[in-house]
Scaffold this active site. Structure first.
Site, short mmCIF file in Angstrom:
data_model
loop_
_atom_site.label_atom_id
_atom_site.label_comp_id
_atom_site.label_asym_id
_atom_site.label_seq_id
_atom_site.Cartn_x
_atom_site.Cartn_y
_atom_site.Cartn_z
N HIS A 157 48.23 3.46 61.52
CA HIS A 157 48.31 4.27 62.74
C HIS A 157 48.57 5.75 62.41
CE1 HIS A 157 48.90 0.36 64.85
NE2 HIS A 157 49.64 0.10 63.79
N SER A 278 37.57 32.61 55.86
CA SER A 278 37.27 33.03 57.22
C SER A 278 37.00 34.53 57.21
CB SER A 278 38.47 32.74 58.12
OG SER A 278 38.42 33.54 59.28
N LYS A 284 42.82 31.80 55.56
CA LYS A 284 42.11 30.53 55.73
C LYS A 284 41.38 30.08 54.46
CE LYS A 284 41.52 28.29 58.98
NZ LYS A 284 40.77 28.56 60.21
N GLU A 291 33.75 18.77 55.77
CA GLU A 291 33.42 18.73 57.21
C GLU A 291 31.94 18.47 57.43
OE1 GLU A 291 36.02 21.83 59.58
OE2 GLU A 291 35.51 22.61 57.61
#
Ligand code: ARG
Length: 461
Positions: A157, A278, A284, A291
């Site tokens: 979970h 970024s 970043k 992804e």
């Protein structure tokens, strides 16, 4: 002008839009090697069966060799006037050798031709994907070997459950990927029958030898039903199904890397090569490769679904809808190959952060099960009661703002007097992990044994 292939029946040529919707050359040009191999096998068979004479066969075979050299050197030319790769090859052959080219299509149709070409290509894709999966497994096993003793939280979970080792976690993916290899192998095996010679749909009246062309093209035998031969795209669906399931596995690994690379987790630092920055936020460091693997998996599943839907309502035998079989299969294969390579690079170059992982494993009372198991083993307490005692101990630790291993003995004994100081031997994450020695468990000894098994299994042939 009317079409050179079926001009006998047609007075007018196709409209420009008809040509545009019908033209598959931009996609199926990728089958040129398979198409030439199929034509060579067919021409040799026609010769050996006495259906065309030796001179015509020799001209055809040498013409096909020339075309192969041309395509090899310059690629497949653009011919918007020619519908597909089969037409293109035949038209070029006619330019090179003249009227004898017209004998190649004896006892054959584009229907069995395209099924054969595409099946050959798909079998190659199965093998290519399987090798790329093995390359990723090799990376996972190498990283697992470095981290057989690195402790991290195991989750259920997405809540801290029990400590596990990073090596164990990485090898879980090696297992999933092995099932993908096995599915691709099955798909390849199941595609081991040649459709060539089924002709348009009904077979042919010429005395052909389908076993000979099957053999020449590396198939175990010819397909047994001519209607099925030209209607079947199961082989592409088998490939896509295996690719989709593999993509699903890659997506789960990608998701974990993304999560682990997020600073609040901080379990891993992805290398510069496999991250982006970024343009506005200088701090970043984005896990773009992972992804995109996660994103591409959705596309691969969609391509599988798409071909299922293309096929599901088609009457026997060939319908032109089936021309839409190649684009999704090619695209899925390209996406899968890129995803496998990108994840292999990402995992290979990632720096894991054992301190962060250990700290997370030690938080969240991850050794609570070990306390309960200790009560069962050492104090003969029934497990349900041990669970209850442990629950009260977790509550006491929570109230005191410390870990289970930091609770004073008096506190534990006030909860249950059967607890003694030996319990501290099982409350650390190291002790917890070391105790999980069941076959396939997370104990470093077990993980080392699995690493050894994998290294044996993945040995390059
Ligand atoms: N370009 C076609 C395809 O990919 C080849 C088969 C065409 N057959 C036909 N009867 N029109 O499916």
């Amino acid at each position: 002008s009317s079409n050179q292939m079926w001009g006998g029946r047609f007075a007018a040529g196709p409209s420009a839009i008809m040509q545009a919707i019908n033209n598959s050359l931009p996609v199926d040009r990728r089958l040129w090697r398979e198409d030439l191999a199929g034509s060579k096998a067919h021409a040799a068979m026609l010769r050996d069966c006495g259906i065309i004479d030796a001179d015509d066969a020799a001209a055809i075979l040498s013409g096909l060799d020339s075309i192969e050299a041309e395509f090899e050197a310059n690629g497949v030319p653009d011919r918007p006037d020619l519908e597909d790769i089969h037409m293109l090859v035949e038209a070029r052959l006619a330019e090179l050798i003249g009227p004898a080219a017209g004998r190649l299509h004896t006892a054959r149709s584009r229907n069995d031709q395209v099924a054969t070409d595409f099946k050959l290509w798909t079998r190659g894709a199965c093998r290519e994907a399987a090798s790329a999966i093995v390359a990723l497994q090799q990376v996972l096993v190498a990283r697992a070997e470095e981290h057989t003793g690195t402790i991290m939280p195991g989750f259920t979970h997405l809540q801290v459950a029990q400590p596990v080792t990073l090596g164990h976690h990485l090898l879980a993916y090696a297992e999933m990927l092995q099932r993908d290899v096995s599915r691709l192998h099955d798909a390849d095996e199941r595609a081991d029958e040649s459709p060539l010679g089924a002709a348009a749909l009904a077979g042919t009246g010429f005395a052909t030898d389908r076993a000979a062309t099957a053999d020449a093209l590396g198939f175990a035998q010819p397909t047994a039903n001519s209607l099925d031969s030209v209607s079947d795209r199961d082989f592409a669906l088998d490939y896509l199904g295996a690719a989709a399931q593999c993509a699903l596995h890659l997506s789960r690994l990608a998701e974990e890397l993304i999560l682990w690379a997020s600073p609040p987790f901080g379990f891993v630092k992805l290398s510069d090569q496999w991250s982006t920055g970024s343009s506005i936020m200088p701090q970043k460091r984005n896990p773009d490769a992972a992804e995109l693997v996660r994103g591409h998996s959705g596309r691969i599943v969609g391509l599988f679904t798409g071909l299922m839907i293309t096929m599901k309502g088609l009457p026997l035998a060939y319908s032109k809808d089936m021309q839409d079989d190649k684009a999704p299969t090619f695209e899925a294969h390209d996406l899968l190959m890129l995803s496998l390579a990108a994840l292999a690079g990402t995992v290979e170059s990632a720096s894991f952060v054992p301190e962060k992982m250990r700290a997370a494993a030690a938080s969240g009372f991850s050794t609570a099960t070990d306390l309960a198991d200790w009560l069962v083993r050492e104090a003969n307490v029934p497990f349900r009661e041990a669970h209850h005692i442990t629950g009260r101990s977790v509550k006491a630790a929570e109230d005191a703002g410390c870990d289970l291993a930091d609770l004073p003995l008096e506190t534990l004994q006030a909860i249950d007097p059967r607890i003694d100081r030996r319990v501290y031997d099982v409350l650390t994450v190291e002790a917890s992990v070391a105790s999980r020695t069941s076959y396939g468990g997370t104990a470093p000894d077990q993980v080392r044994a699995q690493v050894a098994r994998w290294k044996e299994l993945l040995q390059p042939l």
